[in-house]
Design an enzyme around this catalytic site. Structure first.
Site, PDB file in Angstrom:
ATOM      1  N   ARG A  75       2.631   0.303  -9.208  1.00  0.00           N
ATOM      2  CA  ARG A  75       2.346   0.248  -7.781  1.00  0.00           C
ATOM      3  C   ARG A  75       2.355  -1.198  -7.299  1.00  0.00           C
ATOM      4  NH1 ARG A  75       3.642   5.016  -7.715  1.00  0.00           N
ATOM      5  NH2 ARG A  75       2.156   6.719  -7.488  1.00  0.00           N
ATOM      6  N   THR A  76       2.818  -1.391  -6.087  1.00  0.00           N
ATOM      7  CA  THR A  76       2.756  -2.722  -5.486  1.00  0.00           C
ATOM      8  C   THR A  76       1.296  -3.112  -5.285  1.00  0.00           C
ATOM      9  OG1 THR A  76       4.840  -2.359  -4.322  1.00  0.00           O
ATOM     10  CG2 THR A  76       3.440  -4.138  -3.515  1.00  0.00           C
ATOM     11  N   GLN A  77       0.918  -4.268  -5.818  1.00  0.00           N
ATOM     12  CA  GLN A  77      -0.468  -4.712  -5.711  1.00  0.00           C
ATOM     13  C   GLN A  77      -0.718  -5.556  -4.475  1.00  0.00           C
ATOM     14  OE1 GLN A  77      -2.876  -3.642  -8.014  1.00  0.00           O
ATOM     15  NE2 GLN A  77      -1.143  -2.331  -8.475  1.00  0.00           N
ATOM     16  N   GLN A  78       0.321  -6.229  -4.029  1.00  0.00           N
ATOM     17  CA  GLN A  78       0.176  -7.065  -2.832  1.00  0.00           C
ATOM     18  C   GLN A  78       1.559  -7.331  -2.261  1.00  0.00           C
ATOM     19  OE1 GLN A  78      -1.590 -10.716  -4.072  1.00  0.00           O
ATOM     20  NE2 GLN A  78       0.174 -11.392  -5.251  1.00  0.00           N
TER      21      GLN A  78
END
Length: 266
Positions: free
Chosen positions: A42-45
Site C-alpha cells: 500500500r502507498t504509505q505517503q
C-alpha cells in the site's frame, strides 16, 4: 560460464554500478522465503504532490485556479503540470495531493466518459454525476486501506445550475460557494469567504478572476510548495475553458519591514 560481472566475486555496492551493467543484476535467491514477503503493498505517503486548488461561484458559473507545480518532497520538481482537468462538456476537476493518483483518476474518468458516449442514450455526465462517482470511488479505495491520496474540487455548470463540491481521500464531501484544498484551506479560504459569500449572484467574471489572482498571490508569498505560475478554469453556459499558464506579478519589497525572525529581531 557466468556472464554477469556482478557475480564474479568482487565486492559491489548496489547504489553504484562499477561495471556499467545497468540494470544491476540481482543474484538469484533460492533459500527459504517468508510466506508474506510478496503480500499486498500500500502507498504509505504521497511522493510527487500538488498544493492548493481554489474555486468560487460567480453569477455566471464557477471559476477554479491551481498552480502548475508538482513538488518532489520539498523540491519544486515539475513546474508545468496541469492540475485542472476537464471532464466532458460541463465539468472541471482540480486536484491537490499525489499527482500519480491524479493521473489514475484522469484515466478512470476518461474511461467513464467513453462508456457514457458509447451508450448513445442521449444523456451526458454533468458535475453532479462526476462528483457522486468520485465520492464513491474515493470512499471505496479508502475502505480497502488503499486510498487515492488526493483532495479534489469538482465544479461545473449544467442546465442553468452552478455546482461546486469537495471530496478527499477519505470520501468526505461537502459543498460551498468557496472551496480550497491544501494550504489554501487555511490561508486563502478566509479571503475567498470575505470576498464571495453573500455576493455569489452579483460577482462578474472579471471580479471573480481578480479574487482568485489575489488569493493565488498570497499563497505564493506564504506557501513554500507553490509557484507563481497558475491556470484558471471557467465553467459557464458557454462551456469549459482552461486558460494557458499565467505568470503572477509579485513584489517582495514588503519583506524589508518584517521583523521577528532570524537576525531581524529589532
Amino acid at each position: 560460464m557466468d556472464h554477469f560481472p556482478t557475480n564474479w566475486g568482487r565486492p559491489r555496492n548496489d547504489a553504484f554500478d562499477a561495471y556499467a551493467t545497468y540494470p544491476i543484476h540481482q543474484r538469484p535467491y533460492n533459500g527459504p522465503k517468508d510466506t508474506f514477503a510478496d503480500g499486498v503493498q500500500r502507498t504509505q505517503q504521497p511522493i510527487v504532490t500538488g498544493t492548493s486548488v481554489l474555486a468560487i461561484k460567480y453569477k455566471d458559473g464557477v471559476m477554479m485556479a491551481a498552480d502548475n507545480l508538482a513538488s518532489y518532497g520539498s523540491l519544486a520538481r515539475f513546474k508545468d503540470v496541469q492540475r485542472l482537468h476537464p471532464v466532458g462538456n460541463y465539468t472541471v476537476i482540480g486536484a491537490g495531493g499525489d499527482m500519480s493518483d491524479f493521473q489514475y483518476i484522469q484515466y478512470i474518468l476518461e474511461e467513464l466518459s467513453i462508456n457514457e458516449v458509447s451508450a448513445q442514450d442521449g444523456h451526458e455526465l454533468g458535475p453532479v454525476e462526476i462528483h457522486e462517482y468520485m465520492s464513491q470511488l474515493m470512499y471505496a479505495r479508502r475502505s480497502k486501506i488503499n486510498p487515492l491520496w488526493n483532495s479534489l474540487l469538482i465544479g461545473g455548470f449544467k442546465d442553468g445550475k452552478r455546482f461546486l463540491s469537495y471530496v478527499d481521500l477519505l470520501g468526505t464531501t461537502y459543498s460551498a460557494s468557496t472551496l480550497a484544498t491544501g494550504y489554501g484551506a487555511f490561508i486563502a479560504q478566509p479571503l475567498l469567504r470575505k470576498a464571495v459569500e453573500g455576493r455569489e449572484d452579483v460577482i462578474t467574471e472579471e471580479e471573480a478572476r481578480k479574487i482568485l489572482e489575489d488569493s493565488m498571490r498570497v499563497l505564493f508569498y506564504r506557501d513554500a510548495r507553490s509557484v507563481n505560475k497558475f491556470q484558471i478554469a471557467t465553467i459557464s453556459s458557454a462551456g469549459v475553458s482552461i486558460s494557458d499558464s499565467t505568470q503572477l506579478e509579485t513584489a517582495w519589497s514588503f519583506a524589508e519591514n518584517i521583523r521577528g525572525y532570524g537576525a531581524q529581531t529589532q
